[in-house]
Design an enzyme around this catalytic site. Structure first.
Site: not given
Ligand code: ASP
Length: 355
Positions: A191, A39, A118-119, A312, A52
């Protein structure tokens, strides 16, 4: 004699003045930017819309968008990939890790910044944490809002990541992730929110540090063995073994566990309920695969906490491994690297304790 001393003092005073007026030009560190997409390189048709596409902006545009970084370091960029990190794959991982190892071995490179989605940044950073061979700063950064958005978070995250990579104090702390003013260790962060800018947390161990407009403060060293201290290496590695993650749930049977092995999995990570638990039928199916030599790790679908041995579930009796601090996605990374060579279950359990 008095005159001579006065003359010497005058010269010293002038020299001090010159020193204050013109400090010796500081050599800026050389930082290489490796862009992979995400992103942070995403674009939308308008600055106020949720929809996007990731990975639209190239590394040169990314650098040009934050000219303030020129005060921090001499930068040059390379495009490794330009994908949403939901599409992250072994080919990109191996290419990225190899390129970082080449770069950090060079005298004219002081640090590396990787831009990423971020994923899956927690998996990529943890993978690099295990296979990069250097104490030099290797810093990943990302953004939750695309580059075209109102209040895009990418530029400041990028600026802060460069500042951390250029900071000598960042060296030897393992691979770092800098997002939203926080410096995370690769083994600790996760995340925690699908859309919020403040999405990354390091719940169990806490932050490595903070960074505000380039001013970094470090609190702790890395958790777990990493980089120079890691026994893993990608030398001669062209492929990583298949390891699947299966989530545990109410009324679970063993069908998905069997299907994973039928699909070629050499290892299975269960995102268990609670302390790595699952239904009896699932546990029976898992133990049956463990008996056949498939390495089965119990992690947890719970957001935070350790999974302990023999709590457990009788891991000793069933031949299972407990993930300790690693969440399922990071357990999978460690297990894939562990399976590059023949190891006993005790040795694999040791890895989960040490890394
Ligand atoms: N789907 C995007 C990615 O991981 C989300 C992001 O970058 O925040 O490339």
């Amino acid at each position: 004699m008095v005159r001579k001393v006065q003359a010497l003092l005058a010269v010293a005073f002038l020299a001090a003045l010159v020193d204050v007026a013109a400090p010796a030009a500081q050599k800026l560190p050389n930082i290489v930017i490796l862009a992979t997409g995400g992103t942070i390189a995403g674009a939308a048709a308008s600055d106020v819309q949720a929809a996007y596409t990731s990975g639209q902006v190239g590394v040169d545009q990314l650098l040009a968008a934050v000219p303030q970084t020129k005060k921090l370091a001499v930068l040059r960029g390379e495009q490794i990939a330009n994908i949403g990190s939901q599409d992250m794959n072994d080919e990109v991982w191996l290419k990225l890790a190899r390129r970082i190892n080449e770069l950090v071995a060079r005298q004219d490179v002081d640090g590396v910044v990787i831009t990423h989605g971020t994923d899956t940044i927690e998996e990529t950073s943890y993978f690099l944490n295990l296979v990069v061979k250097s104490k030099k700063p290797v810093v990943l950064t990302a953004a939750m809002r695309p580059s075209t958005a109102l209040s895009a978070d990418g530029p400041l995250n990028f600026f802060n990541a460069v500042a951390v990579a250029a900071n000598k104090n960042a060296a030897g702390r393992g691979v770092l992730v800098v997002v939203n003013d926080w410096i995370h260790g690769a083994s600790s962060l996760t995340k925690a929110n699908t859309t919020a800018v403040q999405t990354f947390l390091s719940p169990l161990r806490g932050l490595i540090g903070t960074v505000a407009y380039g001013e970094a403060e470090f609190f702790r060293g890395p958790a777990g063995r990493n980089t120079m201290d890691s026994e893993f290496s990608l030398d001669g590695v062209t492929a990583l073994p298949r390891v699947d993650i299966i989530m545990a749930y109410e009324n679970m049977d063993g069908k998905l566990i069997e299907a994973a092995v039928a699909a070629g999995a050499k290892g299975i990570v269960i995102a268990g309920v609670g302390n790595g638990n699952m239904t009896q039928p699932a546990l029976d199916a898992l133990a049956a695969q463990a008996k056949k030599g498939i390495v089965c790790v119990r992690s947890s679908r719970v957001a935070t906490g350790r999974v302990g041995r023999n709590v457990e579930v009788n891991d000793d009796k069933l031949g299972l491994v407990a993930s300790d601090e690693l969440n399922p996605q990071k357990s999978r990374v460690l297990l894939r690297l562990a399976l590059l060579k023949q190891r006993s279950l005790a040795d694999i359990q040791r890895l989960f304790r040490e890394y």
